[in-house]
Design a protein around this motif. Structure first.
Motif, PDB file in Angstrom:
ATOM      1  N   ALA A 117       0.750  -1.200  -0.117  1.00 10.57           N
ATOM      2  CA  ALA A 117      -0.106  -0.203   0.093  1.00 10.57           C
ATOM      3  C   ALA A 117       0.757   1.206  -0.057  1.00 10.57           C
ATOM      4  O   ALA A 117       0.731   2.140  -0.878  1.00 10.57           O
ATOM      5  N   TRP A 118       1.800   1.336   0.822  1.00  8.93           N
ATOM      6  CA  TRP A 118       2.729   2.377   0.863  1.00  8.93           C
ATOM      7  C   TRP A 118       3.494   2.542  -0.336  1.00  8.93           C
ATOM      8  O   TRP A 118       3.496   3.688  -0.752  1.00  8.93           O
ATOM      9  N   SER A 119       4.140   1.530  -1.093  1.00 11.76           N
ATOM     10  CA  SER A 119       4.637   1.698  -2.228  1.00 11.76           C
ATOM     11  C   SER A 119       3.957   2.259  -3.444  1.00 11.76           C
ATOM     12  O   SER A 119       4.367   3.013  -4.443  1.00 11.76           O
ATOM     13  N   LEU A 120       2.449   1.757  -3.317  1.00 13.10           N
ATOM     14  CA  LEU A 120       1.538   2.312  -4.351  1.00 13.10           C
ATOM     15  C   LEU A 120       1.087   3.676  -3.971  1.00 13.10           C
ATOM     16  O   LEU A 120       0.044   4.047  -4.932  1.00 13.10           O
ATOM     17  N   GLY A 121       1.560   4.234  -3.009  1.00  8.84           N
ATOM     18  CA  GLY A 121       0.942   5.670  -2.772  1.00  8.84           C
ATOM     19  C   GLY A 121      -0.137   5.885  -1.881  1.00  8.84           C
ATOM     20  O   GLY A 121      -0.515   7.077  -1.829  1.00  8.84           O
ATOM     21  N   ILE A 122      -0.562   5.010  -1.287  1.00 11.43           N
ATOM     22  CA  ILE A 122      -1.632   5.008  -0.211  1.00 11.43           C
ATOM     23  C   ILE A 122      -1.000   5.610   0.948  1.00 11.43           C
ATOM     24  O   ILE A 122       0.127   5.228   1.501  1.00 11.43           O
ATOM     25  N   ARG A 123      -1.625   6.716   1.415  1.00  5.95           N
ATOM     26  CA  ARG A 123      -1.413   7.590   2.435  1.00  5.95           C
ATOM     27  C   ARG A 123      -2.128   7.745   3.943  1.00  5.95           C
ATOM     28  O   ARG A 123      -2.179   8.655   4.477  1.00  5.95           O
ATOM     29  N   LEU A 172      -5.983  -5.776  17.477  1.00  6.74           N
ATOM     30  CA  LEU A 172      -4.523  -5.419  17.622  1.00  6.74           C
ATOM     31  C   LEU A 172      -4.237  -4.532  16.758  1.00  6.74           C
ATOM     32  O   LEU A 172      -3.067  -4.153  16.197  1.00  6.74           O
ATOM     33  N   ALA A 173      -5.320  -3.816  15.730  1.00  6.38           N
ATOM     34  CA  ALA A 173      -4.998  -2.965  14.624  1.00  6.38           C
ATOM     35  C   ALA A 173      -4.118  -1.902  14.951  1.00  6.38           C
ATOM     36  O   ALA A 173      -3.250  -1.550  14.183  1.00  6.38           O
ATOM     37  N   GLU A 174      -4.484  -0.909  16.022  1.00  3.67           N
ATOM     38  CA  GLU A 174      -3.515   0.086  15.928  1.00  3.67           C
ATOM     39  C   GLU A 174      -2.096  -0.381  16.464  1.00  3.67           C
ATOM     40  O   GLU A 174      -1.297   0.228  16.280  1.00  3.67           O
ATOM     41  N   GLN A 175      -1.996  -1.332  17.327  1.00  4.42           N
ATOM     42  CA  GLN A 175      -0.605  -1.775  17.727  1.00  4.42           C
ATOM     43  C   GLN A 175       0.220  -2.330  16.763  1.00  4.42           C
ATOM     44  O   GLN A 175       1.467  -2.077  16.436  1.00  4.42           O
ATOM     45  N   PHE A 176      -0.339  -2.981  15.660  1.00  6.05           N
ATOM     46  CA  PHE A 176       0.012  -3.486  14.359  1.00  6.05           C
ATOM     47  C   PHE A 176       0.466  -2.416  13.553  1.00  6.05           C
ATOM     48  O   PHE A 176       1.602  -2.435  13.022  1.00  6.05           O
ATOM     49  N   LEU A 177      -0.418  -1.594  13.378  1.00  7.34           N
ATOM     50  CA  LEU A 177       0.150  -0.440  12.467  1.00  7.34           C
ATOM     51  C   LEU A 177       1.172   0.433  12.996  1.00  7.34           C
ATOM     52  O   LEU A 177       2.081   0.808  12.200  1.00  7.34           O
ATOM     53  N   ALA A 178       1.100   0.645  14.301  1.00  2.00           N
ATOM     54  CA  ALA A 178       2.113   1.422  14.981  1.00  2.00           C
ATOM     55  C   ALA A 178       3.439   0.995  14.918  1.00  2.00           C
ATOM     56  O   ALA A 178       4.440   1.506  14.688  1.00  2.00           O
ATOM     57  N   SER A 179       3.369  -0.532  14.925  1.00  5.85           N
ATOM     58  CA  SER A 179       4.808  -1.368  14.982  1.00  5.85           C
ATOM     59  C   SER A 179       5.335  -1.009  13.559  1.00  5.85           C
ATOM     60  O   SER A 179       6.471  -1.084  13.297  1.00  5.85           O
ATOM     61  N   TRP A 180       4.364  -1.196  12.589  1.00  2.22           N
ATOM     62  CA  TRP A 180       4.719  -0.959  11.177  1.00  2.22           C
ATOM     63  C   TRP A 180       5.483   0.260  10.973  1.00  2.22           C
ATOM     64  O   TRP A 180       6.337   0.391  10.010  1.00  2.22           O
ATOM     65  N   LEU A 181       4.764   1.456  11.245  1.00  5.09           N
ATOM     66  CA  LEU A 181       5.100   2.679  11.024  1.00  5.09           C
ATOM     67  C   LEU A 181       6.344   2.872  11.566  1.00  5.09           C
ATOM     68  O   LEU A 181       7.267   3.541  10.888  1.00  5.09           O
ATOM     69  N   ARG A 182       6.758   2.616  12.751  1.00  4.60           N
ATOM     70  CA  ARG A 182       7.876   2.796  13.377  1.00  4.60           C
ATOM     71  C   ARG A 182       9.137   1.923  12.776  1.00  4.60           C
ATOM     72  O   ARG A 182      10.101   2.482  12.811  1.00  4.60           O
ATOM     73  N   ARG A 183       8.894   0.750  12.566  1.00  6.04           N
ATOM     74  CA  ARG A 183       9.627  -0.155  11.985  1.00  6.04           C
ATOM     75  C   ARG A 183      10.245   0.576  10.529  1.00  6.04           C
ATOM     76  O   ARG A 183      11.494   0.275  10.235  1.00  6.04           O
ATOM     77  N   ASN A 184       9.495   1.104   9.853  1.00  5.18           N
ATOM     78  CA  ASN A 184       9.598   1.555   8.406  1.00  5.18           C
ATOM     79  C   ASN A 184      10.139   3.218   8.570  1.00  5.18           C
ATOM     80  O   ASN A 184      10.356   3.844   7.527  1.00  5.18           O
ATOM     81  N   SER A 185      10.408   3.660   9.836  1.00  2.66           N
ATOM     82  CA  SER A 185      10.774   5.197  10.178  1.00  2.66           C
ATOM     83  C   SER A 185       9.855   6.027   9.322  1.00  2.66           C
ATOM     84  O   SER A 185      10.346   6.875   8.687  1.00  2.66           O
ATOM     85  N   ILE A 186       8.640   5.836   9.285  1.00  3.78           N
ATOM     86  CA  ILE A 186       7.567   6.832   8.461  1.00  3.78           C
ATOM     87  C   ILE A 186       7.509   7.971   9.308  1.00  3.78           C
ATOM     88  O   ILE A 186       6.902   7.769  10.500  1.00  3.78           O
TER      89      ILE A 186
END
Length: 279
Positions: A5-11, A21-35
């Motif tokens: 999604a990120w690579s295809l331009g979704i923001r 655990l959607a919030e927890q999972f999303l937060a971990s992905w955002l931080r892992r990718n230093s977004i």
């Protein structure tokens, strides 16, 4: 899927306290990718508590409570997980019956959050979406509307909230559409014999455009001038890629006439939705 999604331009990414655990999972992905929090938007929702304990066949999957204590508890939980990423906080499935739009103490707390820099929105559900939205458009504090966005169900089958959503757009709210694929009914997965006639229409338009049924359904929503964001809900990269095919599609008057034949009465639509499997 998030990587794709990120690579295809979704923001814009949408979550809720009751989505496991959607919030927890999303937060971990955002931080892992230093977004950077400034490079995208996260919206979440409060008002439901997840209770299924990961059991699809649980008797109760979530509990709805639009009270002030729940708001205060859940905004704390959301901020602990999402921090500066959280930009939009929405009432989850606001209805007139819940009284959430008539609670002065709760509304005052939402104003406090708004004045602290957090955008406040609401999501809608059910055949009375329009009435709830018109009520929300009457709520002002400090000379401005309390709500900056609305998330509603609108699709080829359920178009009843269109006028209210246009009014909200004209009032300055951002318009997000959920369930644009009608919980899978507007995709190739729907093999319900009672839907066969409508499926043939959708499949014909998709064939003529050399695309998929889901892309046609999403493109129809995107074609509305008052729509800002359409949620995908894809759970695989293939689904996401297919959904994004909607971005390149256009319709002529003949297509629109054909697709308009799919519309259902709101009561029928919501009764059908209530009978769908949870997962």
């Amino acid at each position: 899927v998030l990587d794709a999604a990120w690579s295809l331009g979704i923001r814009y990414f949408d979550a809720a306290r009751s989505y496991g655990l959607a919030e927890q999972f999303l937060a971990s992905w955002l931080r892992r990718n230093s977004i950077s929090p400034n490079s995208m938007t996260v919206g979440s929702k409060w008002g439901y508590t997840y209770t299924a304990d990961w059991q699809v066949n649980a008797s109760v999957h979530e509990v709805k409570d639009h009270s002030l204590p729940v708001l205060q508890r859940q905004i704390k939980e959301s901020r602990e997980l999402l921090g500066d990423y959280l930009r939009l906080y929405q009432i989850h499935s606001a209805t007139l019956e819940s009284g959430v739009l008539d609670d002065p103490e709760l509304l005052s707390e939402l104003v406090r959050l708004r004045d602290g820099g957090l955008a406040i929105g609401l999501s809608l559900s059910g055949p009375n979406q329009s009435a709830t939205l018109y009520k929300a458009l009457e709520i002002e504090f400090g000379g401005s509307l309390l709500f900056s966005s609305v998330q509603a169900t609108w699709n080829l089958l359920e178009t009843s909230a269109g006028s209210a959503l246009l009014a909200a757009k004209e009032a300055g709210l951002g318009i997000m559409i959920k369930e644009a694929l009608a919980n899978g009914r507007l995709t190739s997965r729907n093999e319900d014999s009672q839907f066969e006639e409508k499926r043939l229409i959708l499949a014909q338009v998709a064939s003529e455009q050399e695309t998929t049924m889901d892309a046609i359904s999403l493109a129809f929503v995107l074609a509305q001038s008052w729509v800002d964001i359409v949620l995908s809900g894809a759970t695989t990269v293939d689904q996401l890629t297919s959904n994004l095919g909607a971005l390149t599609l256009t319709f002529d008057e003949r297509d629109m006439t054909k697709l308009s034949r799919l519309v259902e009465e709101p009561d029928i639509y919501w009764k059908t939705r209530s009978r769908l499997a949870w997962n």
